[in-house]
Design an enzyme around this catalytic site. Sequence first.
Site, PDB file in Angstrom:
ATOM      1  N   LYS A  64      42.195  38.978  26.269  1.00 17.75           N
ATOM      2  CA  LYS A  64      42.012  40.434  26.215  1.00 17.75           C
ATOM      3  C   LYS A  64      42.298  40.984  24.831  1.00 17.75           C
ATOM      4  CE  LYS A  64      42.199  41.931  30.966  1.00 17.75           C
ATOM      5  NZ  LYS A  64      42.838  42.803  31.956  1.00 17.75           N
TER       6      LYS A  64
ATOM      7  N   LYS B   2      34.018  33.582  33.578  1.00 20.77           N
ATOM      8  CA  LYS B   2      34.218  34.036  34.958  1.00 20.77           C
ATOM      9  C   LYS B   2      33.485  35.354  35.224  1.00 20.77           C
ATOM     10  CE  LYS B   2      38.302  36.889  34.839  1.00 20.77           C
ATOM     11  NZ  LYS B   2      39.579  37.326  35.234  1.00 20.77           N
TER      12      LYS B   2
ATOM     13  N   LYS C 224      34.245  42.365  36.255  1.00 16.49           N
ATOM     14  CA  LYS C 224      33.748  43.759  36.297  1.00 16.49           C
ATOM     15  C   LYS C 224      33.315  44.215  34.915  1.00 16.49           C
ATOM     16  CE  LYS C 224      37.434  45.150  39.469  1.00 16.49           C
ATOM     17  NZ  LYS C 224      38.657  44.436  39.040  1.00 16.49           N
TER      18      LYS C 224
END
Length: 333
Positions: free
Chosen positions: A117, A199, A202
């Site tokens: 992130k 993966k 969203k």
Amino acid sequence: MENQEKKRILSMYQCTGTFTLGNYLGALRNHIKLQEEGYDCVYALADLHALTVRQVPAELRKYTKEAYAFLLAMGLNLEKTVFFIQSQVPQHAELAWILNCYTQFGELSRMTQFKDKSAKHADNINAGLFTYPCLMAADILLYQADYVPVGADQKQHVEIARDIAERFNGIYGDTFTVPEPMIPKHGARVMSLQNPLSKMSKSDENQNGNISVLDDPDTIMRKFKRAKTDSGSEVRFGEGKDGVNNLMGIYAAVTGKTFEEIEREFEGKGYGEFKPAVAEAVIAELRPIQERYREIVADKAFLEQTYREQAPRAQAIAQRTLSKVMKKVGLVQ
Ligand code: TYM
């Protein structure tokens, strides 16, 4: 069984967008089933975690309410399960602060999600993103959870929660139940349909890679038909066939079939028949939930009343642990 003797399960979900098929197969669907398997379940929406990445306030509120409605539509049973919104239970933030002081910089630096992130949001590597695992540990430890069912991507966070619990227990004596991760056999890592090496998420920029649980049947069919596969045609699980392996994993998770059964079913048929079959299975699985969801989400008063009623149930459990911790570390009560 008396409530205290039941093993406690805790899991939570970020609500930064509509749930994906990855959330559904890796987590939500299994968690709804666990309610019927004699566990004492506590589930929540992790809206405080969502703030580690910049959100549009009105959207975060909307997605939180929609996610709440979606879990109810899936059959979450409020008579058996406590289901709340994290920010409505202040004990999470309070314990998270204390746990921050029992967690090392080095161990937080090793978290793969932090590394991923911070690479993705290089302009906003905030302290919350770094200490995210301490808040997650607080979520788990407040409820003295025995098991934490999650997809494979969250396993490392459950492991650090264990380390923190063991460290704290080592210093102050038994305080926290040391939780164990519970990872499903199929669906634990649903990959993007466009890039089967990353993966399904969203926040994927390519929305064709991501099936949303609210996608309509035509969209689901179109996305599966466009799913990336290899240049072969055989429906067989194997190395270098990441796209097909992912589709087989999805089909297995939805239908309950084994990989051998799937290979037999599509022998000599090729990807052209396999992809729409996976889409049909997903459409059939989601259809009844989507129908119930539309009814529930339209009833705003019911939704609001429900999550407001749930918060005190969670607070009562959480406060017992927090009080114990405050006393142990020397805070005046
Ligand atoms: P989150 O919101 O990213 O995902 C919610 C759940 O869905 C699983 N999941 C997947 N499973 C399979 N394939 C995928 N592609 C996929 N994407 C997501 C996740 O593993 C998770 O089980 N930090 C957590 C939320 C959280 C939490 C907690 C979880 C906060 N506090 C306490 C457990 C216990 C997260 O961001 O999950």
